[in-house]
Scaffold this motif. Structure first.
Motif, mmCIF file in Angstrom:
data_model
loop_
_atom_site.group_PDB
_atom_site.id
_atom_site.type_symbol
_atom_site.label_atom_id
_atom_site.label_comp_id
_atom_site.label_asym_id
_atom_site.label_seq_id
_atom_site.Cartn_x
_atom_site.Cartn_y
_atom_site.Cartn_z
ATOM 1 N N GLU A 164 0.830 -1.204 0.000
ATOM 2 C CA GLU A 164 0.000 0.000 0.000
ATOM 3 C C GLU A 164 0.868 1.259 0.000
ATOM 4 O O GLU A 164 0.557 2.243 -0.690
ATOM 5 C CB GLU A 164 -0.931 -0.003 1.201
ATOM 6 N N ALA A 165 1.963 1.243 0.757
ATOM 7 C CA ALA A 165 2.871 2.391 0.776
ATOM 8 C C ALA A 165 3.471 2.619 -0.607
ATOM 9 O O ALA A 165 3.665 3.766 -1.032
ATOM 10 C CB ALA A 165 3.967 2.161 1.809
ATOM 11 N N ARG A 222 -2.993 0.288 -7.822
ATOM 12 C CA ARG A 222 -3.431 -0.934 -7.154
ATOM 13 C C ARG A 222 -4.206 -1.826 -8.122
ATOM 14 O O ARG A 222 -3.981 -3.047 -8.174
ATOM 15 C CB ARG A 222 -4.298 -0.598 -5.943
ATOM 16 N N ASP A 224 -1.964 8.363 -8.795
ATOM 17 C CA ASP A 224 -3.276 7.746 -8.632
ATOM 18 C C ASP A 224 -3.080 6.366 -7.990
ATOM 19 O O ASP A 224 -2.996 5.349 -8.686
ATOM 20 C CB ASP A 224 -3.970 7.609 -9.987
ATOM 21 N N PRO A 225 -3.018 6.302 -6.654
ATOM 22 C CA PRO A 225 -2.773 5.029 -5.966
ATOM 23 C C PRO A 225 -3.797 3.947 -6.305
ATOM 24 O O PRO A 225 -3.441 2.773 -6.450
ATOM 25 C CB PRO A 225 -2.842 5.405 -4.484
ATOM 26 N N PHE A 271 1.980 1.839 -3.501
ATOM 27 C CA PHE A 271 0.931 2.414 -4.347
ATOM 28 C C PHE A 271 0.757 3.907 -4.069
ATOM 29 O O PHE A 271 0.459 4.687 -4.980
ATOM 30 C CB PHE A 271 -0.400 1.691 -4.116
ATOM 31 N N GLN A 272 0.969 4.305 -2.836
ATOM 32 C CA GLN A 272 0.788 5.703 -2.463
ATOM 33 C C GLN A 272 1.860 6.616 -3.058
ATOM 34 O O GLN A 272 1.718 7.844 -3.010
ATOM 35 C CB GLN A 272 0.778 5.838 -0.936
ATOM 36 N N THR A 273 2.916 6.043 -3.623
ATOM 37 C CA THR A 273 3.954 6.869 -4.250
ATOM 38 C C THR A 273 3.548 7.327 -5.647
ATOM 39 O O THR A 273 4.257 8.134 -6.258
ATOM 40 C CB THR A 273 5.293 6.107 -4.338
#
Length: 256
Positions: free
Chosen positions: A193-194, A206, A201-202, A196-198
């Motif tokens: 998840e971390a 994902r 558009d996370p 994807f947050q970079t």
């Protein structure tokens, strides 16, 4: 209670796959040591397991430091009497350009992802050999046999981890010790998840990760955990020097 009265050490068990394995082992009757670099997350996991009636201790542990993993094993033996199962789960993602990578990045990747498993194995093997029984499970990766561009040197360490698994498995099979590996693909963990947050558009990133898998989702940590339960249990007495892939079939696809 497939692991009733067994004693397990799980490295990197403060979150994600390691925490899920610890929870599953407790549910199946084992006592566990949460051997984790982050002392707070280690104790948080151990506290929750104890609150649910499990036997669990937390030990701060840096697997790259042999003395540190030796201490975790010693603490476990002092608390529970022995170690029946070791899960070498602790790892780190190091993705660098091969020619621009620093020597420190190279050493860090190998020290944690490969040497950490060897440190742990060397710490538990004498006791397992003496008792004539034991199980070591290395958490590898689909990077252990496939290459994704831009991920160097992580696959180097994970390829070597499979070599370590097979070599130790053959070396000590006649002593009653089994050594196996699990190779997950994308697993839905806080680390994923971390990552994807970079991205801008996370959610889109994902979905991209989910859609490359035939089931159109990522693996869940508990799915890796239950495979570890099986390999650690007496239900897998003749599985040794092997690797079980958990990626929904992604690694057998030639191209999309």
């Amino acid at each position: 209670m497939r692991l009733l009265n067994k004693i397990a050490v799980i490295t990197g068990a403060g979150q994600g796959i390691g925490a899920a394995i610890a929870k599953a082992f407790i549910k199946e009757g084992a006592a566990v040591c949460i051997a984790e670099l982050n002392a707070k997350t280690a104790e948080d996991v151990a506290w929750k397991l104890r609150a649910d009636g499990g036997r669990a201790i937390a030990v701060q542990c840096d697997v790259a430091d042999r003395a540190s993993i030796d201490n975790a094993i010693s603490r476990t033996i002092s608390e529970f009497g022995r170690v029946d199962i070791l899960v070498n789960n602790a790892g780190v993602n190091v993705f660098r350009d091969p020619l621009e990578m620093s020597d420190e990045d190279w050493r860090r990747c190998l020290a944690i992802d490969l040497e950490g498993a060897m440190h742990g194995s060397r710490a538990v093997l004498p006791g397992m050999i003496e008792r004539g029984v034991g199980a070591i499970i290395n958490i590898a990766s689909t990077h252990s046999f496939s290459i994704i561009p831009g991920c160097f040197p992580y696959p180097v360490a994970k390829h070597a981890l499979l070599g370590l698994t097979r070599s130790l498995g053959i070396e000590y099979a006649s002593k009653g010790v089994r050594v196996n590996a699990i190779a997950p693909g994308y697993v839905d963990t806080p680390i994923a998840e971390a990552y994807f947050q970079t991205f801008p558009d996370p959610a889109a990133e994902r979905k991209k990760a989910e859609d490359i898998h035939p089931p159109r989702r990522m693996c869940r940590p508990e799915e890796v955990a239950m495979t570890a339960v099986f390999l650690a249990s007496d239900e897998a007495p003749f599985i040794n020097a092997s690797v079980i892939t958990i990626d929904g079939g992604r690694s057998v696809i030639y191209h999309d």
